[in-house]
Design an enzyme around this catalytic site. Structure first.
Site, mmCIF file in Angstrom:
data_model
loop_
_atom_site.group_PDB
_atom_site.id
_atom_site.type_symbol
_atom_site.label_atom_id
_atom_site.label_comp_id
_atom_site.label_asym_id
_atom_site.label_seq_id
_atom_site.Cartn_x
_atom_site.Cartn_y
_atom_site.Cartn_z
ATOM 1 N N GLU A 228 0.815 -1.220 0.000
ATOM 2 C CA GLU A 228 0.000 0.000 0.000
ATOM 3 C C GLU A 228 0.847 1.268 0.000
ATOM 4 O OE1 GLU A 228 1.108 -0.907 4.095
ATOM 5 O OE2 GLU A 228 0.140 -2.123 2.562
ATOM 6 N N ASP B 78 19.772 23.031 -29.889
ATOM 7 C CA ASP B 78 20.186 24.305 -30.482
ATOM 8 C C ASP B 78 21.692 24.437 -30.328
ATOM 9 O OD1 ASP B 78 17.849 25.432 -31.444
ATOM 10 O OD2 ASP B 78 17.278 26.247 -29.496
ATOM 11 N N ASP C 13 14.016 28.067 -27.240
ATOM 12 C CA ASP C 13 14.001 29.238 -26.365
ATOM 13 C C ASP C 13 13.008 30.313 -26.780
ATOM 14 O OD1 ASP C 13 15.229 30.154 -28.629
ATOM 15 O OD2 ASP C 13 17.165 30.582 -27.695
ATOM 16 N N ASP D 137 9.139 28.351 -30.739
ATOM 17 C CA ASP D 137 9.646 27.009 -30.446
ATOM 18 C C ASP D 137 8.639 26.172 -29.663
ATOM 19 O OD1 ASP D 137 12.105 27.255 -31.708
ATOM 20 O OD2 ASP D 137 13.056 28.150 -29.958
ATOM 21 N N ASN E 126 5.794 -5.730 8.513
ATOM 22 C CA ASN E 126 5.359 -4.796 7.481
ATOM 23 C C ASN E 126 5.858 -3.387 7.793
ATOM 24 O OD1 ASN E 126 3.637 -4.036 5.135
ATOM 25 N ND2 ASN E 126 2.482 -2.929 6.694
#
Length: 890
Positions: A284, A326, A613, A617, A707
């Site tokens: 869980e 770029d 940028d 774009d 657990n």
């Protein structure tokens, strides 16, 4: 009603001068009065509310029912232990959620919009939250308007205000307009720009009139919820996995309960055991652990200059096999410097020396470049496009007085740059009262609109020879990896329309500038190549310039790997799809070409990262699997469309982010496999023991305790591992790969079964060493306690020790080091200490119905506890040796 006031009235009322802006002291004073410029976020859940939400689960309800049942059965200690386990589990859940929430908040603040502000007579970029009424804000295309402004300057300014008006078409703005009607609708107030709208074109200057909740968008802020965090696809898949495993676990537990009923066992005890096994076997906490690992991971990435805006990007990063980057600023330093100036008076090489007698034509060209610029440069403090900053620095190099030039001229109008025209023009009034248009842009564009040329102080008709000379100079510059920019001018009238500016121009000159490659880019490109990632360079430069830089960076080997935008236009969609994998460099491209490149690459099955940028774009950033915006030079629009923002605009940061993304995914995978292995081990031992008719190896409180120990801290610690330094030697992960690929699922199943079997062995030995068998009847209670204690200890030790082996699926522990993950070592030590505490403190020992182990019992617990880890390490050593042997044969 600021739109009803003139510019002078507005400035006077706000006590600010447009040239100087507010002083820092005054801005601080106003911020304390008006508060930060941000919208009020929706009210966060308190820690108590988060705690209550942790209890809102059907399994927890069943446990509460078990508390009531055990209480009425007189098992008060069991009731207290179950409640404590529930509360501790909920507390851990609160810690995880708060930690994840804080990390995400920090990232949101880091990616918040910036504003270009004039204060203390200087222009600087600041966080938009720092704005106050009276601040002078500069607007340009691509920026998000950071507050409500009364415009004081506008040049072809257009903004998109759909968030307020519902009108998606950008509207033109005019600073000089004044409205008499106080009921003028927002969409008609052309002398104002409003918070959250986007500048789509042109340039402007405005004074802040309202901030935060007093803005127009602030008035409707209750309709806006920018902080709604949705689950990532990964978290959704894990949630579905958890539900599926939960159903299986509940089915097994129901089967165990029914079997116990037929075997005549105590139904009350078996109900409690079955419910506890269900709680212990269902992961869980999986989604919560993943949220923590993701948030901690992306926070670490932000410290390495990569801000993840969309969490799903972390999952996708590990699958990226193409980086489209770029050139300017990403592969290069983004520090342009003009090294050559060409005019009809010849070539001026600034790399060698600056002559005392600078040609007038070069000075005129530099002056034109300065006037046709939106950048600022004051000592080392600069704002704006690096190309334009380099042009301002050129003026200083040629000994022009930029301060006087700025004071003696006044920009009247302009035609902003766009990627189609590849030009920018301004209309300027000079000191003598004359008006001139200055235009800068690509030489190919200026050649089309220039009919005359400036030669030896005179203007004459341009000839074919002139055009050839300029083209030859540009080609020579390009061959030396210089970026070229041409400039022209013409006398004009005060009322020259922007559409008339770029006609009948006088060509002045050409400059060549260089932006050297970053030192760290070459190694990063090689690292990416070793990781199966192809680097593609995209630039607006000429073909020769682009190839020269790409060859130097080892991106391209020969010019056939370079293609230009116009050449791409001749391809059909299918042709581009067939040829796209053979190109490494795209030169002279427009933003529209970027989208085509991304789509063609994706059509070939590639997972693509694309950098950008500018405003235009945004489509390619959206089209890419991972859109990467520049944090320094990027516009707000580009940042808003991106999945990731680079705060240093550096290519190597993309490669580092991919490496970190791979490690984050692997860490999550480790946590998942660990939880499933542990939970399966618990189910196996309980199922097999009860199936063969033995007493339950573990009681409810022991299952819940196990657990608590194993499903929390060790799982989180695995998710915070440092990662594999060799992760970039692997090929990109398939986008469809799941957590169980490459044998991980088999490992979890085999590991779980093995842990279950050795726990069964320990349980049997607990009877055997005292002279009994689990199948005997009338077994003394202390014998059963001894067997359960051994099973209890072995199960915890084996799970904790096994987590060490999961740090790396291929490398043995001696290669990566036991203490490489201090969080995991701490979690293991803490878990063992808590086990010892439970066993040695009499009250706790009685509460958990345990028996003090003898020397043989302790040896058995340690030896059997180490067996799963030892088996895993032996497998890895054999596997590694086999792999090395097969590699040597090849």
């Amino acid at each position: 009603m600021w739109f009803t006031k003139s510019i002078d009235e507005t400035l006077k009322e706000l006590s600010v001068g447009p040239a100087t802006g507010l002083s820092s002291e005054e801005a601080a004073s106003r911020k304390s009065k008006y508060g930060p410029n941000r919208l009020e976020a929706k009210k966060k859940k308190s820690v108590f509310q988060i705690f209550i939400s942790q209890l809102n689960d059907w399994l927890i309800y069943v446990l509460f029912a078990a508390v009531i049942i055990t209480f009425f059965m007189g098992e008060y200690i069991d009731s207290v232990i179950i409640i404590l386990v529930i509360l501790i589990n909920a507390g851990i859940g609160v810690f995880q959620e708060v930690k994840a929430g804080k990390a995400i908040e920090a990232l949101m603040q880091m990616s918040s919009p910036r504003a270009l502000v004039r204060r203390d007579s200087h222009t600087a970029e600041i966080d938009s939250a720092e704005l106050v009424p009276g601040d002078i804000v500069i607007l340009d295309a691509g920026r998000v308007v950071p507050a409500d402004l009364r415009l004081i300057e506008s040049a072809n300014l257009q903004t998109e205000e759909s968030a307020l008006t519902g009108e998606s078409v950008p509207g033109s703005k005019e600073a000089a307009d004044i409205y008499d009607d106080p009921n003028t609708p927002i969409g008609d107030r052309d002398n104002q720009a409003f918070m959250s709208s986007i500048v789509t074109y042109g340039r402007g200057v405005g004074v802040v009139v309202e901030t935060g909740m007093r803005t127009e968008v602030g008035k409707i802020a209750h309709l806006i919820d920018n902080e709604e965090l949705t689950k990532t696809p990964l978290e959704k898949k894990l949630s579905e996995l958890g539900k599926m495993l939960g159903k299986m676990a509940v089915g097994i537990c129901a089967f165990i309960f029914v079997l116990s009923w037929f075997q005549g066992r105590d139904l009350g005890e078996m109900f409690l055991t079955s419910v506890s096994l269900a709680v212990a076997s269902i992961p869980e906490g999986l989604a919560a652990i993943v949220a923590v690992v993701l948030s901690v991971g992306v926070t670490a990435m932000s410290k390495n200059n990569a801000i993840i805006r969309q969490l799903p990007a972390v999952e996708t990063l590990g699958s990226v096999n193409v980086i489209c980057s770029d050139k300017t600023g990403t592969l290069t330093m983004n520090k342009m410097s003009v090294t050559q100036v060409y005019t009809t008076q010849g070539l001026l090489d600034l790399d060698e020396h600056v002559p005392n007698d600078i040609p007038n034509a070069a000075k005129f060209a530099a002056k034109a470049m300065i006037l046709c610029s939106d950048a600022t440069l004051h000592n080392d403090d600069a704002t704006g496009d690096p190309t334009e900053i380099a042009l301002l620095a050129l003026g200083d190099t040629l000994r022009l007085d930029r301060k006087n030039l700025e004071n003696d001229t006044n920009r009247i109008n302009e035609k902003s740059f766009d990627s189609d025209r590849k030009m920018m023009s301004v209309l300027v009034k000079e000191e003598d009262g004359d008006y001139k248009v200055f235009t800068k842009g690509a030489l190919a564009s200026l050649k089309k609109v220039s009919t005359r040329i400036f030669d030896n102080g005179e203007v004459r008709e341009i000839t074919e020879a002139d055009l050839k000379n300029f083209s030859h100079a540009a080609r020579q510059m390009s061959d030396h990896a210089l970026r070229t920019l041409a400039v022209a001018y013409k006398p004009a009238a005060r009322d020259t329309h922007p559409d008339e500016m770029e006609q009948d121009l006088v060509l002045l000159g050409l400059v060549g500038m260089i932006d050297p490659a970053r030192d760290e880019v070459k190694p990063s490109i090689k690292l990416a190549k070793d990781a199966g990632i192809k680097t593609i360079m995209i630039t607006g430069d000429h073909k020769n310039t682009a190839f020269a830089i790409a060859k130097d960076l080892h991106i391209a080997d020969h010019v056939d790997q370079v293609i230009t935008g116009p050449e791409m236009d001749s391809f059909s969609e299918d042709e581009l799809k067939q040829k796209v994998n053979s190109y490494r460099v795209y030169a002279r491209v427009s933003p529209e070409h970027k989208v085509k490149i991304v789509r063609a690459l994706k059509a070939n099955g590639n997972i693509v990262s694309m950098t950008g940028d500018g405003v235009n774009d945004a489509p390619s950033l959206n089209a890419a699997d991972i859109g990467v915006a520049m944090g320094i030079t990027g516009t707000d629009v580009a940042k808003g469309a991106a999945d990731m923002i680079l705060t240093d605009d550096d290519f190597s940061t993309i490669v580092k982010a991919i490496e970190q993304g791979r490690n984050i995914y692997n860490n999550i995978k480790k946590s998942v496999i660990f939880l499933l292995t542990c939970n399966l081990g618990e189910v196996v031992v309980m199922f097999l023991a009860l199936l063969v008719g033995w007493q339950s190896p573990l009681i409810a409180t022991q299952l819940l305790w196990i657990n608590l120990l194993t499903d929390s801290l060790p799982a989180i610690a695995l998710g915070m591992d440092n990662g594999d330094p060799d992760v970039m030697k692997e090929k990109p992960r398939s986008i469809n790969e799941n957590f169980f690929s490459h044998g991980a699922g088999i490992q979890a199943v085999v590991g779980g079964i093995f842990i279950g079997l050795i726990t069964m062995l320990a349980y049997w030995y607990g009877y055997y060493e005292l002279g009994y068998s689990p199948a005997d009847g009338n077994i003394p209670e202390e014998v059963v306690k001894n067997a359960r204690t051994l099973a209890f200890m072995v199960l915890v030790c084996s799970q904790l020790f096994f987590s060490l082996g999961l740090r790396n699926r291929k490398k043995p522990l001696y290669k990566i080091g036991i203490f490489g993950n201090r969080y995991l070592v701490g979690a293991i030590v803490l878990g063992i200490l808590m086990q010892i505490l439970v066993l040695f403190v009499p009250v706790l020992r009685e509460a958990f119905k345990l028996h003090m182990l003898d020397q043989k019992g302790w040896m058995m617990a340690v030896v059997l506890g180490l067996l799963p880890l030892t088996a895993l390490e032996i497998y890895k050593i054999v596997f590694a040796n086999r792999k090395q042997h097969s590699t040597a044969k090849i």
